[in-house]
Write a protein that holds these residues in place. Structure first.
Motif, PDB file in Angstrom:
ATOM      1  N   VAL A   1      37.512 -44.778  24.200  1.00  0.00           N
ATOM      2  CA  VAL A   1      38.198 -45.676  25.129  1.00  0.00           C
ATOM      3  C   VAL A   1      39.704 -45.599  24.925  1.00  0.00           C
ATOM      4  O   VAL A   1      40.481 -45.479  25.886  1.00  0.00           O
ATOM      5  N   SER A   2      40.127 -45.654  23.669  1.00  0.00           N
ATOM      6  CA  SER A   2      41.564 -45.573  23.373  1.00  0.00           C
ATOM      7  C   SER A   2      42.141 -44.232  23.821  1.00  0.00           C
ATOM      8  O   SER A   2      43.233 -44.177  24.400  1.00  0.00           O
ATOM      9  N   LEU A   3      41.400 -43.167  23.594  1.00  0.00           N
ATOM     10  CA  LEU A   3      41.864 -41.834  23.993  1.00  0.00           C
ATOM     11  C   LEU A   3      41.991 -41.731  25.509  1.00  0.00           C
ATOM     12  O   LEU A   3      42.953 -41.134  26.031  1.00  0.00           O
ATOM     13  N   THR A   4      41.067 -42.330  26.233  1.00  0.00           N
ATOM     14  CA  THR A   4      41.119 -42.298  27.699  1.00  0.00           C
ATOM     15  C   THR A   4      42.360 -43.018  28.218  1.00  0.00           C
ATOM     16  O   THR A   4      43.053 -42.533  29.117  1.00  0.00           O
ATOM     17  N   VAL A   5      42.645 -44.191  27.649  1.00  0.00           N
ATOM     18  CA  VAL A   5      43.814 -44.954  28.100  1.00  0.00           C
ATOM     19  C   VAL A   5      45.112 -44.187  27.836  1.00  0.00           C
ATOM     20  O   VAL A   5      46.001 -44.108  28.689  1.00  0.00           O
ATOM     21  N   VAL A   6      45.218 -43.568  26.656  1.00  0.00           N
ATOM     22  CA  VAL A   6      46.449 -42.875  26.292  1.00  0.00           C
ATOM     23  C   VAL A   6      46.633 -41.600  27.113  1.00  0.00           C
ATOM     24  O   VAL A   6      47.732 -41.309  27.605  1.00  0.00           O
ATOM     25  N   THR A   7      45.573 -40.822  27.271  1.00  0.00           N
ATOM     26  CA  THR A   7      45.705 -39.522  27.948  1.00  0.00           C
ATOM     27  C   THR A   7      45.858 -39.660  29.459  1.00  0.00           C
ATOM     28  O   THR A   7      46.560 -38.867  30.084  1.00  0.00           O
TER      29      THR A   7
ATOM     30  N   SER B   1      53.299 -51.584  25.734  1.00  0.00           N
ATOM     31  CA  SER B   1      53.233 -50.131  25.749  1.00  0.00           C
ATOM     32  C   SER B   1      51.799 -49.674  25.965  1.00  0.00           C
ATOM     33  O   SER B   1      50.841 -50.439  25.794  1.00  0.00           O
ATOM     34  N   ILE B   2      51.673 -48.388  26.333  1.00  0.00           N
ATOM     35  CA  ILE B   2      50.344 -47.834  26.587  1.00  0.00           C
ATOM     36  C   ILE B   2      49.515 -47.806  25.307  1.00  0.00           C
ATOM     37  O   ILE B   2      48.286 -47.950  25.338  1.00  0.00           O
ATOM     38  N   TYR B   3      50.169 -47.641  24.154  1.00  0.00           N
ATOM     39  CA  TYR B   3      49.449 -47.660  22.878  1.00  0.00           C
ATOM     40  C   TYR B   3      48.832 -49.040  22.625  1.00  0.00           C
ATOM     41  O   TYR B   3      47.689 -49.141  22.142  1.00  0.00           O
ATOM     42  N   THR B   4      49.582 -50.079  22.928  1.00  0.00           N
ATOM     43  CA  THR B   4      49.062 -51.434  22.727  1.00  0.00           C
ATOM     44  C   THR B   4      47.845 -51.694  23.606  1.00  0.00           C
ATOM     45  O   THR B   4      46.837 -52.254  23.161  1.00  0.00           O
ATOM     46  N   TRP B   5      47.944 -51.257  24.875  1.00  0.00           N
ATOM     47  CA  TRP B   5      46.805 -51.400  25.777  1.00  0.00           C
ATOM     48  C   TRP B   5      45.602 -50.606  25.257  1.00  0.00           C
ATOM     49  O   TRP B   5      44.464 -51.081  25.291  1.00  0.00           O
ATOM     50  N   ALA B   6      45.855 -49.391  24.767  1.00  0.00           N
ATOM     51  CA  ALA B   6      44.763 -48.545  24.269  1.00  0.00           C
ATOM     52  C   ALA B   6      44.054 -49.202  23.096  1.00  0.00           C
ATOM     53  O   ALA B   6      42.814 -49.209  23.023  1.00  0.00           O
ATOM     54  N   ILE B   7      44.847 -49.776  22.178  1.00  0.00           N
ATOM     55  CA  ILE B   7      44.242 -50.416  21.008  1.00  0.00           C
ATOM     56  C   ILE B   7      43.467 -51.666  21.421  1.00  0.00           C
ATOM     57  O   ILE B   7      42.322 -51.883  20.979  1.00  0.00           O
TER      58      ILE B   7
END
Length: 294
Positions: free
Chosen positions: A124-130, A2-8
């Motif tokens: 970085v995490s915020l960029t990936v999620v948004t 999931s995108i959350y996993t990638w963000a973390i």
């Protein structure tokens, strides 16, 4: 994934790389030992994890994540206290001490770097999620690591003052560097040693603000410590006449320095003094203060 996993994942990696970039073993001799580095890298990894996890947690309206960030801030403040206590104990074993101002500055930097890691991982995490774009987070991570390299260093002494060699002279038992009185040296043996091994330096501030910064005792002690740490010091315990010394010319704001390096190399002494960091606690800017209206 999931995108959350990638963000973390990307956020933790980026934050950890920022901490590695900020970890530097240098002339201050700390942290030189492996276990000290492991402690700081472990705390950096924890900080990166907190910053990276905060974004998915907040987006899922799990506001307990804020509680964890507050607890982390308290723990990192304890890190600052730990560094202060450790360096204070080590300072007692130095022939030339760092001084309380230098120690407090180092401790404050260690605390602040953990917050910088949290912020980097969060962005970085915020960029990936948004953006829903993994490479966007990677690019932000590279930018964070680059900015961390810039933030690693502050001002140096050469940016606020002119540093030059100056002759040492004895007027009877009185020691001067140029025309700045340093101290009274009673024993002829000590006077001969100082004239043979000592190097005189005069630091001239570039403006009034810089003069007040140089007058700070903590800043002057940092100069003596850096020179002694890098070039060594020609003294042992129980010899107060051979201690490096600084004195202020109260009329002109200049500072006269006496150092006693193990290897007498005046040009290296000048290079070291010019690269002494300006302590944040010593900075004074009275000319930039607005006038009080009556």
């Amino acid at each position: 994934m999931s995108i959350y996993t990638w963000a973390i994942m990307i956020g933790v990696i980026a934050g950890f790389l920022v901490r590695i970039r900020l970890l530097r073993t240098d002339y201050r001799q700390y942290p030189t030992y492996l276990h000290g580095q492991i402690i700081h890298l472990s705390l950096g990894f924890i900080a990166a994890g907190l910053g990276a996890v905060a974004v998915p947690a907040l987006l899922e309206k799990d506001y307990t994540a804020i509680t964890f960030l507050v607890l982390a801030a308290q723990q990192f403040r304890e890190v600052r206290n730990m560094e202060r206590e450790t360096l204070s104990k080590l300072d007692r074993m130095e022939l030339v001490e760092r001084g309380a101002s230098y120690i407090e500055g180092i401790a404050m930097v260690f605390e602040g770097r953990n917050y910088l890691v949290i912020l980097s991982a969060f962005l970085v995490s915020l960029t990936v999620v948004t953006t829903q774009w993994v490479w966007g987070g990677i690019l932000v991570g590279f930018a964070a690591v680059s900015v961390a390299g810039i933030l690693r260093s502050g001002k140096y002494l050469e940016q606020i003052a002119d540093v030059s060699l100056a002759p040492l002279r004895m007027d009877g038992p009185n020691l001067y560097v140029e025309d700045i009185y340093l101290m009274n040296v009673g024993l002829k043996e000590n006077r001969d040693r100082i004239m043979e091994r000592g190097v005189g330096v005069v630091i001239t501030p570039k403006n009034r603000n810089c003069a007040l910064t140089l007058s700070n005792i903590g800043q002057r002690q940092a100069i003596l410590y850096d020179v002694s740490s890098i070039l060594g010091v020609f003294r042992d315990t129980g010899e107060p006449a051979l201690v490096p010394l600084s004195k202020l010319d109260m009329d002109e704001g200049k500072v006269g320095i006496l150092v006693l390096p193990q290897v007498r190399d005046p040009e290296r002494v000048i290079r070291v003094v010019r690269k002494v960091p300006v302590l944040e606690s010593a900075v004074r800017m009275p000319t930039e203060r607005p006038e009080q209206s009556s």
